[in-house]
Design an enzyme around this catalytic site. Sequence first.
Site, PDB file in Angstrom:
ATOM      1  N   GLY A  14       0.806  -1.225   0.000  1.00 16.25           N
ATOM      2  CA  GLY A  14       0.000   0.000   0.000  1.00 16.25           C
ATOM      3  C   GLY A  14       0.835   1.270   0.000  1.00 16.25           C
ATOM      4  N   ASP A  34      -7.062   2.536   5.435  1.00 15.75           N
ATOM      5  CA  ASP A  34      -6.494   1.350   6.091  1.00 15.75           C
ATOM      6  C   ASP A  34      -7.067   1.319   7.492  1.00 15.75           C
ATOM      7  OD1 ASP A  34      -4.520  -0.561   7.377  1.00 15.75           O
ATOM      8  OD2 ASP A  34      -3.485  -0.339   5.470  1.00 15.75           O
ATOM      9  N   ARG A  88      -0.872 -19.445  -0.957  1.00 15.11           N
ATOM     10  CA  ARG A  88      -1.765 -18.276  -1.004  1.00 15.11           C
ATOM     11  C   ARG A  88      -3.144 -18.648  -0.471  1.00 15.11           C
ATOM     12  NH1 ARG A  88       1.400 -18.075  -5.349  1.00 15.11           N
ATOM     13  NH2 ARG A  88       2.599 -16.189  -5.872  1.00 15.11           N
ATOM     14  N   ASN A  95      -8.253 -13.160   4.586  1.00  9.06           N
ATOM     15  CA  ASN A  95      -8.405 -12.165   3.516  1.00  9.06           C
ATOM     16  C   ASN A  95      -9.773 -12.208   2.826  1.00  9.06           C
ATOM     17  OD1 ASN A  95      -5.867 -11.419   4.189  1.00  9.06           O
ATOM     18  ND2 ASN A  95      -4.872 -12.135   2.319  1.00  9.06           N
ATOM     19  N   ASP A 151       3.085 -11.334 -12.391  1.00  3.05           N
ATOM     20  CA  ASP A 151       3.517 -12.541 -13.107  1.00  3.05           C
ATOM     21  C   ASP A 151       4.100 -12.171 -14.477  1.00  3.05           C
ATOM     22  OD1 ASP A 151       2.475 -14.072 -10.976  1.00  3.05           O
ATOM     23  OD2 ASP A 151       0.470 -13.873 -11.823  1.00  3.05           O
ATOM     24  N   HIS A 179      -3.442 -16.685 -10.427  1.00  2.00           N
ATOM     25  CA  HIS A 179      -2.270 -16.143  -9.736  1.00  2.00           C
ATOM     26  C   HIS A 179      -1.906 -16.983  -8.515  1.00  2.00           C
ATOM     27  CE1 HIS A 179       0.726 -13.432  -8.227  1.00  2.00           C
ATOM     28  NE2 HIS A 179       0.094 -13.361  -7.069  1.00  2.00           N
TER      29      HIS A 179
HETATM   30  P1  NAD Z   1       0.815  -5.955   4.679  1.00  2.00           P
HETATM   31  O1  NAD Z   1       0.431  -6.770   5.866  1.00  2.00           O
HETATM   32  O2  NAD Z   1       2.139  -5.294   4.680  1.00  2.00           O
HETATM   33  O3  NAD Z   1      -0.280  -4.849   4.402  1.00  2.00           O
HETATM   34  C1  NAD Z   1      -1.645  -5.130   4.394  1.00  2.00           C
HETATM   35  C2  NAD Z   1      -2.383  -3.900   4.882  1.00  2.00           C
HETATM   36  O4  NAD Z   1      -3.781  -4.199   4.854  1.00  2.00           O
HETATM   37  C3  NAD Z   1      -2.039  -3.504   6.330  1.00  2.00           C
HETATM   38  O5  NAD Z   1      -1.646  -2.149   6.382  1.00  2.00           O
HETATM   39  C4  NAD Z   1      -3.330  -3.746   7.084  1.00  2.00           C
HETATM   40  O6  NAD Z   1      -3.538  -2.846   8.159  1.00  2.00           O
HETATM   41  C5  NAD Z   1      -4.347  -3.539   5.975  1.00  2.00           C
HETATM   42  N1  NAD Z   1      -5.658  -4.090   6.287  1.00  2.00           N
HETATM   43  C6  NAD Z   1      -5.984  -5.213   6.948  1.00  2.00           C
HETATM   44  N2  NAD Z   1      -7.315  -5.326   7.060  1.00  2.00           N
HETATM   45  C7  NAD Z   1      -7.848  -4.263   6.430  1.00  2.00           C
HETATM   46  C8  NAD Z   1      -9.165  -3.820   6.196  1.00  2.00           C
HETATM   47  N3  NAD Z   1     -10.222  -4.509   6.631  1.00  2.00           N
HETATM   48  N4  NAD Z   1      -9.347  -2.670   5.529  1.00  2.00           N
HETATM   49  C9  NAD Z   1      -8.288  -1.948   5.080  1.00  2.00           C
HETATM   50  N5  NAD Z   1      -7.010  -2.324   5.276  1.00  2.00           N
HETATM   51  C10 NAD Z   1      -6.800  -3.472   5.941  1.00  2.00           C
HETATM   52  O7  NAD Z   1       0.684  -6.941   3.408  1.00  2.00           O
HETATM   53  P2  NAD Z   1       1.251  -6.682   1.932  1.00  2.00           P
HETATM   54  O8  NAD Z   1       2.602  -7.249   1.814  1.00  2.00           O
HETATM   55  O9  NAD Z   1       1.015  -5.274   1.550  1.00  2.00           O
HETATM   56  O10 NAD Z   1       0.275  -7.645   1.081  1.00  2.00           O
HETATM   57  C11 NAD Z   1      -1.085  -7.367   0.986  1.00  2.00           C
HETATM   58  C12 NAD Z   1      -1.803  -8.457   0.193  1.00  2.00           C
HETATM   59  O11 NAD Z   1      -1.370  -8.456  -1.173  1.00  2.00           O
HETATM   60  C13 NAD Z   1      -1.545  -9.875   0.700  1.00  2.00           C
HETATM   61  O12 NAD Z   1      -2.748 -10.608   0.693  1.00  2.00           O
HETATM   62  C14 NAD Z   1      -0.575 -10.438  -0.318  1.00  2.00           C
HETATM   63  O13 NAD Z   1      -0.621 -11.838  -0.388  1.00  2.00           O
HETATM   64  C15 NAD Z   1      -1.083  -9.797  -1.570  1.00  2.00           C
HETATM   65  N6  NAD Z   1      -0.145  -9.770  -2.703  1.00  2.00           N
HETATM   66  C16 NAD Z   1      -0.666  -9.975  -3.946  1.00  2.00           C
HETATM   67  C17 NAD Z   1       0.148  -9.939  -5.056  1.00  2.00           C
HETATM   68  C18 NAD Z   1      -0.413 -10.135  -6.430  1.00  2.00           C
HETATM   69  O14 NAD Z   1       0.363 -10.377  -7.362  1.00  2.00           O
HETATM   70  N7  NAD Z   1      -1.700 -10.009  -6.653  1.00  2.00           N
HETATM   71  C19 NAD Z   1       1.534  -9.702  -4.899  1.00  2.00           C
HETATM   72  C20 NAD Z   1       2.025  -9.493  -3.622  1.00  2.00           C
HETATM   73  C21 NAD Z   1       1.170  -9.538  -2.518  1.00  2.00           C
HETATM   74  C1  LMR Z   2       3.506 -12.854  -5.319  1.00  2.00           C
HETATM   75  O1  LMR Z   2       3.313 -13.456  -6.358  1.00  2.00           O
HETATM   76  O2  LMR Z   2       4.624 -12.386  -5.026  1.00  2.00           O
HETATM   77  C2  LMR Z   2       2.357 -12.596  -4.391  1.00  2.00           C
HETATM   78  O3  LMR Z   2       1.223 -13.295  -4.768  1.00  2.00           O
HETATM   79  C3  LMR Z   2       2.688 -12.790  -2.949  1.00  2.00           C
HETATM   80  C4  LMR Z   2       2.942 -14.219  -2.577  1.00  2.00           C
HETATM   81  O4  LMR Z   2       2.311 -14.692  -1.632  1.00  2.00           O
HETATM   82  O5  LMR Z   2       3.800 -14.859  -3.189  1.00  2.00           O
END
Ligand code: NAD
Ligand code: LMR
Length: 328
Positions: A14, A34, A88, A95, A151, A179
Amino acid sequence: MVKAVVLGASGGIGQPLSLLLKACPLVDELALYDVVNTPGVAADLSHISSVAKISGYLPKDDGLKHALTGADIVVIPAGIPRKPGMTRDDLFKINAGIVRDLAKGIAEFSPKAFTLVISNPVNSTVPIAAEVLKAAGVFDPKRLFGVTTLDVVRAETFTQEFSGQKDPSEATIPVIGGHSGETIVPLFSKVSPNFQIPADRYDALVNRVQFGGDEVVKAKDGAGSATLSMAYAGFRFAKAVIKAAKGEKGIVEPTFVYLPGVPGGDEIAKATGVDFFSTPVELGPNGAEKAINILGGVTDQEQKLLEACIKGLKGNIEKGVEFVKNPP
Ligand code: NAD
Ligand code: LMR
């Protein structure tokens, strides 16, 4: 005027994603939401001398409503990340509820916004968001996207020695499916400009694209998963959506969409047997204008990858739909 909103703006993804959006001249207004720390993040970013006016909200005082009202594009990186040893799908328990509740907010306060879901497991959280929007009677499949750009970014990076591009992002490498692990399918036979992957490197490269996330989770050793590369990828996709909405033509990005609701998607749904799938999508003023079918003429190796992908994807999608239709 473009209002962008980040839900989960204080997290590892974020914060850098909000920084990139704040610095982007295409964004006029940026709202950060957040459950913690948004006043601080917003105050910090507000000193940057760029176009976007910034504000930060917490759940109190109708924060979600104020953040979302008037939104054109909402990006959701809210939720917990993996630790070593987790899949995941292990993130679903926590989540799924977070994404459901945020999608309810979008249905109520910004139903016309482009919604970009980053939170994992994407294969299930996007169906969850779709079901919530459907139940509220505001689902527009052309406006809901699962962000699979990381990806694609990884595929561009890991194949650079073969693509020969100085800037690896100049290569177009379709990565389709879902994903997570085996649901991620790079189609190296469909790259452009054309290049070849040597046969003895093929399996390792496919595996690296499919499991690139694990590399980062392992290296971070309990401190989370990819954040900076994801912020880059999420911003790249958000920028593509904004540019297309502003009328730029010819923008195509792979993204995880609800196929029956996107022109061209039915054909892909029929071929794959799944309703949600990442495929190259032509973006336009209304979002996903056309799902492009690139399944024809794939190699036998790619066909096998697709079979494994679809098997895994089906269960992930059903789990998400079920979570909303028959809550636990
Ligand atoms: P993080 O824990 O650093 O940050 C997550 C944030 O979400 C925190 O600041 C937390 O306070 C906030 N949060 C929790 N509940 C909430 C709510 N109800 N409303 C608003 N905010 C809320 O985690 P991150 O490393 O930023 O990862 C976040 C998500 O993204 C994870 O689920 C991770 O697996 C996913 N991700 C996806 C991809 C992709 O390719 N799509 C890549 C990387 C990470
Ligand atoms: C990624 O591909 O890096 C994200 O989906 C985070 C993870 O859990 O690997």
